[in-house]
Design an enzyme around this catalytic site. Sequence first.
Site, PDB file in Angstrom:
ATOM      1  N   VAL A  15      28.944 -12.767  54.195  1.00 28.55           N
ATOM      2  CA  VAL A  15      27.869 -13.496  54.865  1.00 28.55           C
ATOM      3  C   VAL A  15      26.667 -12.593  55.166  1.00 28.55           C
ATOM      4  O   VAL A  15      25.629 -13.062  55.601  1.00 28.55           O
ATOM      5  CB  VAL A  15      28.395 -14.161  56.157  1.00 28.55           C
ATOM      6  CG1 VAL A  15      28.598 -13.113  57.261  1.00 28.55           C
ATOM      7  CG2 VAL A  15      27.486 -15.288  56.623  1.00 28.55           C
ATOM      8  N   GLY A  16      26.807 -11.286  54.912  1.00 32.81           N
ATOM      9  CA  GLY A  16      25.682 -10.374  55.104  1.00 32.81           C
ATOM     10  C   GLY A  16      25.855  -9.364  56.217  1.00 32.81           C
ATOM     11  O   GLY A  16      24.879  -8.768  56.676  1.00 32.81           O
ATOM     12  N   LYS A  17      27.093  -9.118  56.658  1.00 38.28           N
ATOM     13  CA  LYS A  17      27.328  -8.164  57.753  1.00 38.28           C
ATOM     14  C   LYS A  17      26.828  -6.772  57.418  1.00 38.28           C
ATOM     15  O   LYS A  17      26.232  -6.094  58.251  1.00 38.28           O
ATOM     16  CB  LYS A  17      28.817  -8.074  58.093  1.00 38.28           C
ATOM     17  CG  LYS A  17      29.459  -9.309  58.632  1.00 38.28           C
ATOM     18  CD  LYS A  17      30.873  -9.044  59.118  1.00 38.28           C
ATOM     19  CE  LYS A  17      31.760  -8.390  58.079  1.00 38.28           C
ATOM     20  NZ  LYS A  17      31.979  -9.249  56.887  1.00 38.28           N
ATOM     21  N   THR A  18      27.102  -6.340  56.180  1.00 33.89           N
ATOM     22  CA  THR A  18      26.746  -4.976  55.798  1.00 33.89           C
ATOM     23  C   THR A  18      25.242  -4.784  55.791  1.00 33.89           C
ATOM     24  O   THR A  18      24.720  -3.772  56.286  1.00 33.89           O
ATOM     25  CB  THR A  18      27.344  -4.643  54.423  1.00 33.89           C
ATOM     26  OG1 THR A  18      28.774  -4.766  54.494  1.00 33.89           O
ATOM     27  CG2 THR A  18      26.991  -3.223  54.000  1.00 33.89           C
ATOM     28  N   LYS A  39      32.432   1.593  59.863  1.00 34.29           N
ATOM     29  CA  LYS A  39      33.188   0.487  59.283  1.00 34.29           C
ATOM     30  C   LYS A  39      34.602   0.579  59.812  1.00 34.29           C
ATOM     31  O   LYS A  39      35.285   1.584  59.613  1.00 34.29           O
ATOM     32  CB  LYS A  39      33.178   0.574  57.749  1.00 34.29           C
ATOM     33  CG  LYS A  39      33.939  -0.541  57.053  1.00 34.29           C
ATOM     34  CD  LYS A  39      33.217  -1.874  57.141  1.00 34.29           C
ATOM     35  CE  LYS A  39      33.988  -2.943  56.350  1.00 34.29           C
ATOM     36  NZ  LYS A  39      33.309  -4.253  56.385  1.00 34.29           N
ATOM     37  N   THR A  43      38.293  -2.358  52.653  1.00 36.48           N
ATOM     38  CA  THR A  43      39.241  -2.665  51.594  1.00 36.48           C
ATOM     39  C   THR A  43      38.499  -2.756  50.261  1.00 36.48           C
ATOM     40  O   THR A  43      37.288  -2.931  50.212  1.00 36.48           O
ATOM     41  CB  THR A  43      39.980  -3.992  51.863  1.00 36.48           C
ATOM     42  OG1 THR A  43      39.050  -5.079  51.834  1.00 36.48           O
ATOM     43  CG2 THR A  43      40.681  -3.959  53.217  1.00 36.48           C
ATOM     44  N   GLY A 117      32.985  -4.953  61.341  1.00 40.38           N
ATOM     45  CA  GLY A 117      34.346  -5.379  61.084  1.00 40.38           C
ATOM     46  C   GLY A 117      34.551  -5.782  59.641  1.00 40.38           C
ATOM     47  O   GLY A 117      33.658  -5.672  58.800  1.00 40.38           O
ATOM     48  N   ALA A 118      35.743  -6.268  59.355  1.00 39.78           N
ATOM     49  CA  ALA A 118      36.079  -6.758  58.012  1.00 39.78           C
ATOM     50  C   ALA A 118      36.239  -8.272  58.094  1.00 39.78           C
ATOM     51  O   ALA A 118      37.083  -8.772  58.833  1.00 39.78           O
ATOM     52  CB  ALA A 118      37.370  -6.116  57.513  1.00 39.78           C
ATOM     53  N   GLY A 119      35.402  -9.010  57.349  1.00 38.19           N
ATOM     54  CA  GLY A 119      35.509 -10.464  57.379  1.00 38.19           C
ATOM     55  C   GLY A 119      35.061 -11.042  58.706  1.00 38.19           C
ATOM     56  O   GLY A 119      34.115 -10.556  59.325  1.00 38.19           O
TER      57      GLY A 119
END
Length: 226
Positions: A15-18, A39, A43, A117-119
């Site tokens: 969704v664009g977190k990074t 991070k 994964t 986070g992740a996801g």
Amino acid sequence: MKGKVLFISGIDTNVGKTYATGILARQLAAEGHTVITQKMIQTGCTDISEDIEMHRQLMGIPFTEEDKAGLTCPYIFTYPCSPHMAAERDGRRIDLSVITRATQELQKHYEYVLLEGAGGLMVPNDFHSLAIDYIREQNYPLILVTSGKLGSINHTLLSLYACRQQGIQVDSVIYNLYPHTDQLIEDNTLEYLRQYLRHEWPDTHLRLLPEKSSYPPHSEMAIPTE
């Protein structure tokens, strides 16, 4: 010095977190703050975190000593899936205290630590802990990344509802303008979330993340706040 930690999560994966994390870090640095990104769990990688690499590109800086020491991404797993599954496939175990200690070490040297986070919020770290549990336990303010794709209103409101139930402070909601899907849906989604936050989360900022194509490599970028 003990820096402030802001946890960046999203309504879903991809969704664009990074991008939001890297651009926000760049903005804070341009304002004169010391800032580092982290991070929580990566994964789908081997030696380095591709998300940390993207953060550094967006910030316009090389890898830091903290990156090289592994503090900015304590866990990297090879298979591109949920952390609990990725750890199991690699025959490893996630110890959340390792992540906490790494974050605390970064807090000693930076005013801001942006922890991606992740996801989404309900992604399992293992069979006993979800991402939202960790955010609550650490008492981190949250930045929630959303977008204008169909279904975003539902996912955003569910995420905000979960935060309210868990007593998590939502610092801001970042609305990602990339990629474009349907202009009518995007405009309506933005207006709905604008009104919803105004009435239900008046202390939460709404920020607009510029289109990916508008990110120049060597100029200041900002995430406008409404």
